[in-house]
Design a protein around this motif. Structure first.
Motif, mmCIF file in Angstrom:
data_model
loop_
_atom_site.group_PDB
_atom_site.id
_atom_site.type_symbol
_atom_site.label_atom_id
_atom_site.label_comp_id
_atom_site.label_asym_id
_atom_site.label_seq_id
_atom_site.Cartn_x
_atom_site.Cartn_y
_atom_site.Cartn_z
ATOM 1 N N GLY A 100 -4.007 -4.216 -1.659
ATOM 2 C CA GLY A 100 -3.983 -3.597 -0.325
ATOM 3 C C GLY A 100 -2.595 -3.056 0.003
ATOM 4 O O GLY A 100 -2.450 -1.950 0.523
ATOM 5 N N GLY A 101 -1.576 -3.843 -0.349
ATOM 6 C CA GLY A 101 -0.194 -3.399 -0.150
ATOM 7 C C GLY A 101 0.087 -2.143 -0.968
ATOM 8 O O GLY A 101 0.734 -1.208 -0.485
ATOM 9 N N LEU A 102 -0.412 -2.108 -2.203
ATOM 10 C CA LEU A 102 -0.202 -0.931 -3.053
ATOM 11 C C LEU A 102 -0.885 0.308 -2.475
ATOM 12 O O LEU A 102 -0.432 1.430 -2.687
ATOM 13 N N CYS A 103 -1.995 0.067 -1.775
ATOM 14 C CA CYS A 103 -2.699 1.197 -1.143
ATOM 15 C C CYS A 103 -2.030 1.582 0.177
ATOM 16 O O CYS A 103 -2.480 2.511 0.850
ATOM 17 N N GLY A 104 -0.997 0.840 0.567
ATOM 18 C CA GLY A 104 -0.269 1.161 1.799
ATOM 19 C C GLY A 104 -0.965 0.672 3.057
ATOM 20 O O GLY A 104 -0.633 1.116 4.157
ATOM 21 N N LEU A 105 -1.923 -0.265 2.917
ATOM 22 C CA LEU A 105 -2.636 -0.766 4.102
ATOM 23 C C LEU A 105 -1.762 -1.769 4.860
ATOM 24 O O LEU A 105 -0.922 -2.446 4.259
ATOM 25 N N SER A 106 -1.995 -1.877 6.157
ATOM 26 C CA SER A 106 -1.242 -2.850 6.958
ATOM 27 C C SER A 106 -1.805 -4.247 6.694
ATOM 28 O O SER A 106 -2.938 -4.396 6.222
ATOM 29 N N ALA A 107 -1.008 -5.265 7.016
ATOM 30 C CA ALA A 107 -1.425 -6.652 6.769
ATOM 31 C C ALA A 107 -2.737 -6.960 7.508
ATOM 32 O O ALA A 107 -3.625 -7.629 6.954
ATOM 33 N N ALA A 108 -2.871 -6.436 8.734
ATOM 34 C CA ALA A 108 -4.073 -6.723 9.530
ATOM 35 C C ALA A 108 -5.315 -6.097 8.884
ATOM 36 O O ALA A 108 -6.369 -6.747 8.793
ATOM 37 N N MET B 1 6.224 -0.359 9.242
ATOM 38 C CA MET B 1 6.578 -0.265 7.813
ATOM 39 C C MET B 1 5.845 0.922 7.171
ATOM 40 O O MET B 1 4.637 1.067 7.375
ATOM 41 N N THR B 2 6.559 1.747 6.424
ATOM 42 C CA THR B 2 5.914 2.911 5.812
ATOM 43 C C THR B 2 5.070 2.458 4.602
ATOM 44 O O THR B 2 5.327 1.386 4.034
ATOM 45 N N PRO B 3 4.087 3.281 4.190
ATOM 46 C CA PRO B 3 3.268 2.898 3.026
ATOM 47 C C PRO B 3 4.120 2.618 1.786
ATOM 48 O O PRO B 3 3.830 1.690 1.027
ATOM 49 N N CYS B 4 5.203 3.399 1.600
ATOM 50 C CA CYS B 4 6.060 3.201 0.426
ATOM 51 C C CYS B 4 6.726 1.824 0.479
ATOM 52 O O CYS B 4 6.795 1.116 -0.537
ATOM 53 N N CYS B 5 7.189 1.425 1.673
ATOM 54 C CA CYS B 5 7.803 0.098 1.825
ATOM 55 C C CYS B 5 6.780 -1.002 1.566
ATOM 56 O O CYS B 5 7.099 -2.027 0.967
ATOM 57 N N ARG B 6 5.542 -0.768 2.031
ATOM 58 C CA ARG B 6 4.477 -1.766 1.797
ATOM 59 C C ARG B 6 4.210 -1.923 0.303
ATOM 60 O O ARG B 6 3.985 -3.026 -0.193
ATOM 61 N N GLN B 7 4.238 -0.776 -0.407
ATOM 62 C CA GLN B 7 4.016 -0.820 -1.854
ATOM 63 C C GLN B 7 5.133 -1.595 -2.536
ATOM 64 O O GLN B 7 4.872 -2.455 -3.395
ATOM 65 N N LEU B 8 6.381 -1.313 -2.147
ATOM 66 C CA LEU B 8 7.521 -2.019 -2.749
ATOM 67 C C LEU B 8 7.450 -3.510 -2.439
ATOM 68 O O LEU B 8 7.695 -4.349 -3.310
ATOM 69 N N ALA B 9 7.099 -3.832 -1.180
ATOM 70 C CA ALA B 9 7.008 -5.241 -0.778
ATOM 71 C C ALA B 9 5.918 -5.960 -1.566
ATOM 72 O O ALA B 9 6.103 -7.104 -1.999
ATOM 73 N N ALA B 10 4.786 -5.266 -1.800
ATOM 74 C CA ALA B 10 3.677 -5.886 -2.551
ATOM 75 C C ALA B 10 4.101 -6.174 -3.993
ATOM 76 O O ALA B 10 3.829 -7.255 -4.533
ATOM 77 N N LEU B 11 4.777 -5.216 -4.615
ATOM 78 C CA LEU B 11 5.211 -5.389 -6.007
ATOM 79 C C LEU B 11 6.263 -6.490 -6.109
ATOM 80 O O LEU B 11 6.256 -7.297 -7.043
#
Lengths: 245, 260
Positions: A100-108, B1-11
């Protein structure tokens, strides 16, 4: 209808091996397309080009009009690979949070989708169990969940029925048909001819990298008692000359 | 948080989760603390000054453990993805290969820096309790430079993981880091009397190889020689950033060209 997938005279070669040769195919939005062929026919290579893993040597691949090599174009694709290997040290909830994070989705939204999908794929009791302890069938279900996580318009499934028991196959079939009813486009490769015939609106058959048959399952039923298995055998039996699509 | 930051945080979170769920890192960690704790307690030969020798050993152990963690964690970011084919669902997501590489680097970097930070914290507490000096400026500089060293080694190992098998990468990185620590600074002097070809080769290695010895302030920390100039620290950290950037650019170029 708009084309979800547009493959235009695509060719791909790996060294001396001609993996895909001059394949053209259009998948309309909202239909289920079965992609059949023997091992080494070029199904997985075509799927990898659809996912933008590499570009074709010649021709053009488009997903909803965009080049899948660009990351943004893949936001409308959900993919389930043939071999369902995932991170063994994660549980399903963590796996879905990661994707989900890789897809850019929010935590919620990840949390909401996760709680919706885990029961939908029949893993309600196994969401907190490490994937290392999952059976092959359970991993396939986890694969479906991760493919659906970001609510994609197009699902590309590579041999999705592998490892599923009969009950799971029926559940999978129902899920695919329900997704089609929601307007999703589904493109899946398979060796399971009877399942393909039951699920698909249209079927394409590849032989040695070439598209040799393309038709609707309705045509098959009305074609003098033919079934997909007979067509498949006639086309792909050794020594059979190549038929034009 | 931008999608790119979310991707980096997930990885990044994935790398950290893998690190603490793998038993081998805990073994290194426990061993490190088990070695550090007695060093803080004993007084060798009954001489207070003998403690410095033990602190030197403790610092060496911290450097070895940190290097092993950084090289192994960074070297493990991509090969298992290809081997176990988890790379396919990863690449099918709307994430670019550049972001993927950046996220993996960040994850390995955070993992090795946090592990090393724990070692430094333990060392600082033990040394402070024994010597009565708590976290002096030179100690903070040593940690800052150690972070620079980890940045460089993480990028180097990540690059190596695209060029070699995991075992070969571990060996090559170990030899490069160990070799540069041992003879990196003296390489031109050592080959001064050699034929021109060998001198040129040594010069090339001297320029191209990572000068990890720049980051080493162990003796200053142990013998309390006082801090170096902050502009020196900044220059060495800049060297780490530039060298790591070059490694990551090369790794990104290889990764983008690789057919999966």
């Amino acid at each position: 209808m708009d084309a979800a997938i547009s493959i235009d005279q695509v060719t791909k070669r790996f060294g001396a091996v001609q993996a895909v040769s001059d394949v053209s195919l259009t998948v309309r939005s909202g239909e289920i397309m079965g992609f059949l062929g023997t091992n080494g026919a070029g199904k997985t290579t075509t799927i990898k080009m659809l996912l933008g893993f590499f570009a074709p040597d010649a021709g053009r691949v488009r997903i909803f009009g965009a080049d899948p090599v660009n990351a943004a174009a893949r936001s409308r694709i959900g993919f389930m690979p043939e071999t369902a290997y995932y991170y063994r040290y994660l549980n399903l909830r963590e796996l879905l949070r990661f994707y989900g994070g890789l897809c850019g989705l929010s935590a919620a939204s990840i949390r909401a989708r996760t709680e919706q999908l885990i029961p939908q794929v029949g893993l309600a009791d196994a969401g907190d169990r490490l994937l290392a302890h999952y059976s092959k069938g359970m991993l396939q279900r986890a694969g479906i969940a991760q493919a659906l996580l970001h609510d994609p318009d197009l699902l590309i499934l590579d041999e999705p029925l592998t490892g599923l028991d009969p009950l799971a196959r029926i559940q999978f079939r129902d899920l695919i048909l329900a997704l089609r009813d929601q307007g999703k486009t589904i493109f899946f490769s398979s060796h399971e001819l009877s399942e393909a015939e039951l699920i698909c609106d249209r079927v394409a058959i590849l032989k040695q990298g070439r598209l040799v048959w393309l038709g609707s399952c309705g045509d098959i039923a009305g074609d003098g008692g033919q079934n997909l298995e007979r067509i498949f055998l006639n086309l792909l039996a050794p020594g059979t000359p190549e038929a034009p699509p | 948080m931008t999608p790119c930051c979310r991707q980096l945080a997930a990885l990044c979170a994935l790398s950290l989760r893998e690190l603490y769920r793998r038993k081998d890192v805990w073994v290194v960690f426990t061993l490190g603390l088990l070695i550090l704790a007695p060093l803080a307690a004993i007084k060798p030969y009954g001489i207070g000054g003998g403690s410095r020798h033990l602190f030197e050993i403790a610092q060496l152990l911290i450097w070895i453990s940190a290097a092993v963690i950084a090289i192994s964690v960074a070297g493990r970011q991509f090969p298992p993805e290809f081997e176990h084919r988890t790379i396919y669902p990863l690449l099918a997501k709307p994430v670019s290969r550049t972001t993927l590489l950046a996220g993996k680097f960040l994850g390995a970097w955070v993992a090795s820096v946090s592990a090393t930070g724990c070692f430094y914290l333990a060392y600082g507490l033990f040394a402070g309790a024994k010597m009565g000096i708590w976290f002096p400026a030179v100690f903070c500089q040593a940690f800052a430079l150690h972070v620079g060293f980890l940045t460089l080694v993480t990028a180097l190992s990540l690059l190596g993981s695209f060029c070699f098998t995991p075992t070969a990468n571990l060996t090559v990185c170990g030899v490069v880091v160990g070799g540069m620590f041992a003879i990196g600074q003296r390489l031109p002097e050592m080959t001064a009397g050699q034929p021109a070809v060998i001198r040129a080769l040594a010069k090339l290695i001297y320029v191209a190889a990572p000068h990890v010895e720049f980051f080493d302030l162990r003796r200053r920390v142990v013998h309390e020689w006082g801090p170096v100039g902050w502009q020196v620290v900044a220059a060495v950290l800049l060297y780490a950033v530039v060298y790591s950037g070059a490694c990551l650019l090369l790794a990104g170029w290889i990764f983008r060209r690789r057919k999966c």
